[in-house]
Design an enzyme around this catalytic site. Structure first.
Site, PDB file in Angstrom:
ATOM      1  N   HIS A  24       0.828  -1.212   0.000  1.00  0.00           N
ATOM      2  CA  HIS A  24       0.000   0.000   0.000  1.00  0.00           C
ATOM      3  C   HIS A  24       0.859   1.257   0.000  1.00  0.00           C
ATOM      4  CE1 HIS A  24      -3.243   2.669   1.714  1.00  0.00           C
ATOM      5  NE2 HIS A  24      -3.894   2.015   0.775  1.00  0.00           N
ATOM      6  N   LYS A  32      -2.360   1.881  -6.606  1.00  0.00           N
ATOM      7  CA  LYS A  32      -2.970   0.910  -5.690  1.00  0.00           C
ATOM      8  C   LYS A  32      -2.664  -0.505  -6.153  1.00  0.00           C
ATOM      9  CE  LYS A  32      -6.429   4.237  -4.253  1.00  0.00           C
ATOM     10  NZ  LYS A  32      -5.513   4.604  -3.133  1.00  0.00           N
ATOM     11  N   HIS A 142       9.405   4.284 -15.127  1.00  0.00           N
ATOM     12  CA  HIS A 142      10.067   5.561 -14.842  1.00  0.00           C
ATOM     13  C   HIS A 142      11.337   5.426 -14.021  1.00  0.00           C
ATOM     14  CE1 HIS A 142       6.745   7.749 -16.524  1.00  0.00           C
ATOM     15  NE2 HIS A 142       5.887   7.313 -15.630  1.00  0.00           N
ATOM     16  N   HIS A 179       1.817   7.840 -19.944  1.00  0.00           N
ATOM     17  CA  HIS A 179       3.061   8.571 -19.635  1.00  0.00           C
ATOM     18  C   HIS A 179       4.233   8.037 -20.472  1.00  0.00           C
ATOM     19  CE1 HIS A 179       0.543   8.944 -15.921  1.00  0.00           C
ATOM     20  NE2 HIS A 179       0.963  10.199 -16.011  1.00  0.00           N
ATOM     21  N   ARG A 272      -8.123   8.066 -13.490  1.00  0.00           N
ATOM     22  CA  ARG A 272      -8.001   9.117 -12.475  1.00  0.00           C
ATOM     23  C   ARG A 272      -6.870  10.097 -12.800  1.00  0.00           C
ATOM     24  NH1 ARG A 272      -6.539   7.876  -6.096  1.00  0.00           N
ATOM     25  NH2 ARG A 272      -5.801   9.979  -5.583  1.00  0.00           N
TER      26      ARG A 272
HETATM   27  C1  LIG Z   1       6.961  17.172  -8.490  1.00  0.00           C
HETATM   28  N1  LIG Z   1       6.278  15.890  -8.642  1.00  0.00           N
HETATM   29  C2  LIG Z   1       6.421  15.340 -10.052  1.00  0.00           C
HETATM   30  C3  LIG Z   1       5.026  15.797 -10.349  1.00  0.00           C
HETATM   31  C4  LIG Z   1       3.984  14.888 -10.938  1.00  0.00           C
HETATM   32  O1  LIG Z   1       3.131  15.344 -11.628  1.00  0.00           O
HETATM   33  N2  LIG Z   1       4.027  13.535 -10.669  1.00  0.00           N
HETATM   34  C5  LIG Z   1       3.031  12.663 -11.280  1.00  0.00           C
HETATM   35  C6  LIG Z   1       3.653  11.277 -11.443  1.00  0.00           C
HETATM   36  C7  LIG Z   1       2.809  10.374 -12.346  1.00  0.00           C
HETATM   37  C8  LIG Z   1       3.424   8.976 -12.411  1.00  0.00           C
HETATM   38  C9  LIG Z   1       2.771   8.052 -13.465  1.00  0.00           C
HETATM   39  C10 LIG Z   1       3.280   6.614 -13.279  1.00  0.00           C
HETATM   40  C11 LIG Z   1       2.893   5.663 -14.436  1.00  0.00           C
HETATM   41  O2  LIG Z   1       1.507   5.647 -14.639  1.00  0.00           O
HETATM   42  O3  LIG Z   1       3.500   6.057 -15.661  1.00  0.00           O
HETATM   43  C12 LIG Z   1       3.354   4.282 -14.067  1.00  0.00           C
HETATM   44  C13 LIG Z   1       3.340   3.664 -12.828  1.00  0.00           C
HETATM   45  C14 LIG Z   1       3.875   2.424 -13.004  1.00  0.00           C
HETATM   46  O4  LIG Z   1       4.193   2.311 -14.282  1.00  0.00           O
HETATM   47  N3  LIG Z   1       3.869   3.437 -14.929  1.00  0.00           N
HETATM   48  C15 LIG Z   1       1.824  12.573 -10.391  1.00  0.00           C
HETATM   49  N4  LIG Z   1       1.874  12.407  -9.079  1.00  0.00           N
HETATM   50  C16 LIG Z   1       0.580  12.337  -8.660  1.00  0.00           C
HETATM   51  C17 LIG Z   1       0.192  12.143  -7.252  1.00  0.00           C
HETATM   52  C18 LIG Z   1       1.148  11.734  -6.338  1.00  0.00           C
HETATM   53  C19 LIG Z   1       0.809  11.537  -4.997  1.00  0.00           C
HETATM   54  C20 LIG Z   1      -0.503  11.757  -4.566  1.00  0.00           C
HETATM   55  C21 LIG Z   1      -1.470  12.189  -5.491  1.00  0.00           C
HETATM   56  C22 LIG Z   1      -1.107  12.372  -6.826  1.00  0.00           C
HETATM   57  F1  LIG Z   1      -2.026  12.782  -7.693  1.00  0.00           F
HETATM   58  C23 LIG Z   1      -0.255  12.479  -9.766  1.00  0.00           C
HETATM   59  N5  LIG Z   1       0.546  12.633 -10.845  1.00  0.00           N
HETATM   60  C24 LIG Z   1       4.827  16.018  -8.831  1.00  0.00           C
HETATM   61 CA   LIG Z   2       3.849   5.514 -23.045  1.00  0.00          CA
HETATM   62 ZN   LIG Z   3       1.225   6.144 -16.572  1.00  0.00          ZN
END
Ligand SMILES: CN1CC(C(=O)N[C@@H](CCCCCC(O)(O)c2ccon2)c2nc(-c3ccccc3F)c[nH]2)C1
Ligand SMILES: [Ca+2]
Ligand SMILES: [Zn+2]
Length: 378
Positions: A24, A32, A142, A179, A272
């Protein structure tokens, strides 16, 4: 062991660890792992496990993980816990651990499970005991050599591709997560033995901020990285048209000996964190298109934050990979309540976001991407 074949006579190996869904990231965190439990229950409820060889994966060892990652970074991941993390505050920023990549209970065990499963799955292909290998807990694209990023700590995909490279001359990596698959692109940016192709939203701000069309690789790796930058709201027809024409040209030019497909489900409508309009059928159509090239295929998960649709998507794609049609009515099972009120496999997901990808944009993008491919000696 008994050969479990299906209509297409492909041997499909399926890796799932009973515990992996119990980790978690934290209350308000969108990632999740429970979605993996939902996916596995749907796979079993549809009897798809009877069409595959199912394995409990081995956990990756520290040494295997250090094949790619820096020892100091792994040593940190191994030792930091929610209880002692205040002693590590100064290295937190160095390793980018914090809000996106929190320290949670059992975080490194989680990493060893999903990475061990990806490496085991790759080994099933290299030792010829499977044609297709599935690990929905993997695909964490990533993670960098010395840094966690975007909910990813250990880059299982790089480790899996290292295993494939021990046996195959050329490996193709395809990424349909919304992404950019930056960690995998970076790891293989300067080699022509791995071609990385990512379809993703790109506007300069959207995480991770990389993945523009002019990121084409460097040195002998020049022209062996391909990026397809998209705008909000892309629909099924445009995405499938682009995916099939680009991937057909890539496979004909690069002639891979094995393929790794990251199936991030945040490119679905209603996600989401996502902003595309893809249906589960269209997402699955991409998986089917790659499968039909009949090359050794490693299928991995990735992002996906509306977890009822992640489970629907990956269970549906499991049915495609074993060539077994499944009903649109979800079978009764322990988690059926997650799928109310329709209890269908293919709910209506599109139309929430305006499609900013004009027909002209898609046509021009296709031409520019195919132009890059002309530099491949294919
Ligand atoms: C300064 N920091 C970098 C900025 C940023 O916008 N990070 C993205 C990260 C999104 C990651 C996507 C992961 C993935 O879907 O590509 C993945 C995961 C596993 O394999 N692929 C993000 N974090 C969140 C987030 C994080 C913690 C809590 C609530 C959130 F909405 C949403 N989007 C904030
Ligand atoms: Ca991609
Ligand atoms: Zn993604």
């Amino acid at each position: 062991s008994k050969r479990v074949a299906n209509h297409s006579n492909d041997i499909v190996a399926y890796f799932h660890d009973e515990e992996v869904g119990n980790y978690h990231y934290g209350e308000r965190h969108p990632m999740k792992p429970h979605r993996l439990t939902l996916t596995n229950h749907l796979v079993i409820a549809y009897d798809l496990h009877k069409k595959m060889e199912v394995f409990q994966p081995r956990r990756a060892t520290d040494e295997e993980i250090m094949d790619f990652h820096a020892p100091d970074y792994i040593d940190f991941l191994k030792r930091v816990t929610p209880e002692n993390m205040n002693n590590f505050s100064k290295v937190f920023s160095r390793y980018n651990v914090g809000d996106d990549c929190p320290v949670f209970d059992g975080m490194f065990d989680f990493c060893k499970i999903y990475s061990g499963a990806t490496m085991d799955a790759a080994r099933k292909l290299t030792n010829g005991s499977a044609d297709i290998s599935i690990n929905w807990s993997g695909g964490l694209h990533h993670a960098k050599r010395v840094e966690a990023s975007g909910f990813c700590y250990v880059n299982d995909i790089v480790l899996g591709i290292f295993e494939l490279l021990r046996h195959y001359p050329r490996v193709l990596y395809v990424d349909i997560d919304i992404h950019h698959g930056d960690g995998v692109q970076e790891a293989f940016y300067a080699t022509d033995r791995v071609m990385t192709v990512s379809f993703h939203k790109y506007n300069g701000d959207f995480f991770p901020g990389t993945g523009d069309i002019d990121e084409i690789g460097s040195g002998i790796g020049k022209h062996y990285s391909l990026n397809v930058p998209l705008k909000d709201g892309i629909d099924d027809d445009s995405y499938i048209y682009l995916f099939k024409s680009v991937m057909e040209a890539v496979i004909n030019s690069f002639r891979p000996s094995a393929i790794v497909l990251q199936c991030g489900a945040d490119s679905l409508g209603c996600d989401r964190l996502g902003c595309f309009n893809l249906s589960i059928k269209a997402h699955g159509e991409c998986v089917r298109f790659i499968k039909d090239f009949k090359l050794p295929l490693l299928v991995l998960g990735g992002g996906g934050y509306t977890i009822r649709n992640v489970a629907r998507c990956w269970a549906y794609e499991t049915s495609i990979l074993v060539d077994h049609e499944v009903s649109n009515d979800l079978p009764y099972h322990e988690y059926i309540d997650y799928f109310q009120p329709d209890y269908k496999l293919h709910p209506h997901l599109s139309g929430k976001v305006e499609n900013m990808n004009t027909k002209q944009y898609i046509r021009n993008l296709r031409i520019k991407v195919l132009e890059h491919l002309r530099f491949l000696n294919g």
